[in-house]
Design a protein around this motif. Structure first.
Motif, mmCIF file in Angstrom:
data_model
loop_
_atom_site.group_PDB
_atom_site.id
_atom_site.type_symbol
_atom_site.label_atom_id
_atom_site.label_comp_id
_atom_site.label_asym_id
_atom_site.label_seq_id
_atom_site.Cartn_x
_atom_site.Cartn_y
_atom_site.Cartn_z
ATOM 1 N N THR A 79 42.388 71.004 97.654
ATOM 2 C CA THR A 79 41.581 70.445 98.744
ATOM 3 C C THR A 79 41.128 71.538 99.701
ATOM 4 N N ALA A 80 42.008 72.489 99.955
ATOM 5 C CA ALA A 80 41.685 73.563 100.891
ATOM 6 C C ALA A 80 40.565 74.462 100.389
ATOM 7 N N THR A 81 40.261 74.427 99.091
ATOM 8 C CA THR A 81 39.195 75.279 98.552
ATOM 9 C C THR A 81 37.818 74.624 98.647
ATOM 10 N N ARG A 82 37.752 73.381 99.131
ATOM 11 C CA ARG A 82 36.454 72.726 99.300
ATOM 12 C C ARG A 82 35.631 73.434 100.362
ATOM 13 N N THR A 83 34.321 73.304 100.257
ATOM 14 C CA THR A 83 33.427 73.904 101.245
ATOM 15 C C THR A 83 33.151 72.903 102.365
ATOM 16 N N PRO A 84 32.673 73.372 103.528
ATOM 17 C CA PRO A 84 32.352 72.436 104.623
ATOM 18 C C PRO A 84 31.334 71.380 104.229
ATOM 19 N N GLU A 85 30.450 71.688 103.281
ATOM 20 C CA GLU A 85 29.470 70.703 102.833
ATOM 21 C C GLU A 85 30.124 69.566 102.039
ATOM 22 N N GLU A 86 31.336 69.773 101.586
ATOM 23 C CA GLU A 86 32.053 68.745 100.829
ATOM 24 C C GLU A 86 33.120 68.079 101.688
ATOM 25 N N ALA A 87 32.798 67.860 102.952
ATOM 26 C CA ALA A 87 33.783 67.322 103.890
ATOM 27 C C ALA A 87 34.281 65.944 103.471
ATOM 28 N N ASP A 88 33.379 65.096 102.969
ATOM 29 C CA ASP A 88 33.794 63.754 102.561
ATOM 30 C C ASP A 88 34.783 63.803 101.393
ATOM 31 N N LYS A 89 34.483 64.649 100.407
ATOM 32 C CA LYS A 89 35.396 64.779 99.272
ATOM 33 C C LYS A 89 36.726 65.371 99.713
ATOM 34 N N ALA A 90 36.655 66.339 100.629
ATOM 35 C CA ALA A 90 37.897 66.931 101.143
ATOM 36 C C ALA A 90 38.722 65.900 101.893
ATOM 37 N N GLY A 91 38.038 65.024 102.627
ATOM 38 C CA GLY A 91 38.753 63.987 103.372
ATOM 39 C C GLY A 91 39.472 63.016 102.452
ATOM 40 N N GLN A 92 38.795 62.551 101.398
ATOM 41 C CA GLN A 92 39.434 61.633 100.466
ATOM 42 C C GLN A 92 40.579 62.311 99.717
ATOM 43 N N ALA A 93 40.396 63.580 99.348
ATOM 44 C CA ALA A 93 41.469 64.306 98.668
ATOM 45 C C ALA A 93 42.660 64.515 99.600
ATOM 46 N N THR A 94 42.372 64.710 100.887
ATOM 47 C CA THR A 94 43.454 64.876 101.856
ATOM 48 C C THR A 94 44.266 63.597 101.985
ATOM 49 N N LEU A 95 43.584 62.463 102.053
ATOM 50 C CA LEU A 95 44.300 61.183 102.122
ATOM 51 C C LEU A 95 45.129 60.945 100.867
ATOM 52 N N LEU A 96 44.550 61.255 99.714
ATOM 53 C CA LEU A 96 45.287 61.092 98.464
ATOM 54 C C LEU A 96 46.502 62.016 98.431
#
Length: 458
Positions: free
Chosen positions: A222-239
């Motif tokens: 999750t930490a390797t996501r880019t700022p443009e992928e904030a939504d995907k990073a958010g869902q991965a963080t919750l998971l």
């Protein structure tokens, strides 16, 4: 075995009431998001999404995957506790020649009966929630006005799918939860039912460690996501936070015992009598403490993760001079937080009430050796405070780890933006659910003649 299973459900209404609520929430959640998916699938071509929205299917998927996992987590945790409450009865059945297969069949019958009992209200709640949620999405321009939730859940494929999925999870959880009682000798089962093992099983420790490592790897990705992928990073963080909470549930007895031992010293110093007894109870019954702590950790962990993610995203948007995140984004996160907090709150109240109510005989024995009701209530107050603190600390550890990954993906720094007021509200909410629930149930459990209660069921 069917009559015995139903008899157990009538004798232990608090435990099975909690299981019924958890199963109802699971059915309602699957019906809710299944109805939204069905609405998108049956919409006319080109009318399934708003012009500037992410699409109903995407929203339902993003919300649904986390909400469904949380619902199933609550079901498994509640079912495991309901089974532990009837451990003595299962052991007695084994001593009078009931086979392991019959014991497992009885527990499966309880799960199936409870699921079928809550299926209709769960469908109704989920369908009504889907219509309301879709209306809110349309009002905010996130779904096309022409989209409609099709029919009723019973008239679509949504209802049988939701019921089948909840039954599958419940039966799978039953197989795991009933494994220990069905594998040991009958006489040993009866002896084991009156005590609690001090050690956590090796299989459970290995599974907990494996889930913990898996959650860490997921958050590292999750930490390797880019700022443009904030939504995907958010869902991965919750998971990732949910995976870590599963690890907390597996390692709960060990973690709870360690934290209770560390926090017990100041409690014993502040309340030499009641505090000492409360500390001894929590450390001596680590599995019972874990049952009470895990829902509190779930509430604090998920609420903390969502709140810190929202504040971090808003702070990052402002710092990048792109303007604060939109009101719609904030509303979506708040709606998801409200849904997850609802599951966690229900799980917390159900478990704590059942745990405390099941100690009626223990309280009666303490009264027979000289303890007064006032002393027992002081002991329960100390236990409630310790339970809250242990649960909040475990949840905070999960939230801190998860949001560090989200912050790294969004800003490049592992230090998220934290609003102290939000954290204070989460702690206050956990305490408001835990302490009054334990004390109110305890006050009822210490009523009546002590001799009569001491001679009743364990």
């Amino acid at each position: 075995m069917a009559s015995i299973a139903l008899g157990q459900m009538r004798r232990r209404p608090p435990a099975f009431a909690g299981l019924a609520v958890a199963l109802l929430l699971a059915v309602a959640t699957l019906t809710l998001f299944g109805s939204l998916v069905a609405a998108d699938a049956t919409a006319p071509p080109g009318e399934g999404r708003a012009a500037d929205g992410p699409g109903l299917m995407l929203i339902a998927g993003a919300f649904g995957e986390i909400a469904v996992l949380v619902a199933f987590f609550v079901v498994v945790n509640t079912l495991g506790f309901a089974l532990r409450q009837q451990y003595r009865e299962l052991a007695l059945l084994r001593t009078i020649a009931a086979t392991p297969r019959q014991a497992r069949r009885m527990v499966r019958g309880q799960v199936v009966a409870t699921t079928l009992l809550v299926a209709a209200p769960g469908w109704a709640v989920g369908w009504a929630a889907a219509r309301r949620f879709l209306a809110e999405l349309q009002r905010r321009g996130l779904a096309a006005p022409e989209v409609r939730v099709p029919g009723t859940p019973v008239a679509t494929v949504v209802a049988p799918v939701a019921l089948a999925a909840v039954l599958a999870v419940g039966l799978a959880a039953t197989a795991v939860a009933a494994r220990r009682i069905s594998r040991i000798a009958p006489a040993a089962a009866l002896t084991a039912s009156t005590t609690e093992h001090g050690r956590t099983g090796a299989v459970r420790l290995v599974a907990g460690a494996g889930v913990l490592v898996g959650g860490g790897l997921l958050l590292r990705l999750t930490a390797t996501r880019t700022p443009e992928e904030a939504d995907k990073a958010g869902q991965a963080t919750l998971l990732g936070s949910l995976v870590l909470l599963v690890a907390v549930a597996l390692l709960g007895p060990l973690a709870a015992r360690v934290l209770a031992a560390a926090l017990g010293a100041p409690v014993r110093a502040l309340a030499p009598g009641a505090g000492w007894l409360a500390d001894a109870n929590l450390r001596g019954y680590a599995r019972r403490l874990s049952s009470a702590v895990v829902p509190v950790a779930l509430l604090a962990g998920l609420s903390g993760t969502m709140s810190i993610m929202t504040s971090t995203a808003e702070h990052a948007a402002t710092a990048a001079t792109t303007g604060a995140t939109s009101a719609t984004d904030v509303w979506l996160r708040q709606a998801e937080l409200a849904l997850l907090a609802c599951f966690a709150a229900v799980s917390t109240v159900n478990t704590l009430v059942a745990v405390t109510a099941d100690r009626r005989r223990e309280f009666a024995l303490l009264r027979l050796v000289g303890a007064t009701r006032a002393q027992l209530m002081r002991m329960l107050t100390a236990e409630a405070v310790l339970t809250t603190v242990v649960g909040v600390l475990l949840g905070a550890a999960v939230a801190a780890t998860a949001t560090a990954a989200f912050s790294t993906a969004l800003t490049g720094s592992p230090l998220p933006h934290v609003r102290p007021a939000d954290c204070a509200w989460i702690v206050a909410g956990a305490a408001a659910l835990t302490v009054p629930g334990i004390l109110a149930t305890g006050l009822r459990a210490v009523r009546g003649p002590a001799a009569e209660a001491a001679g009743g069921r364990d």
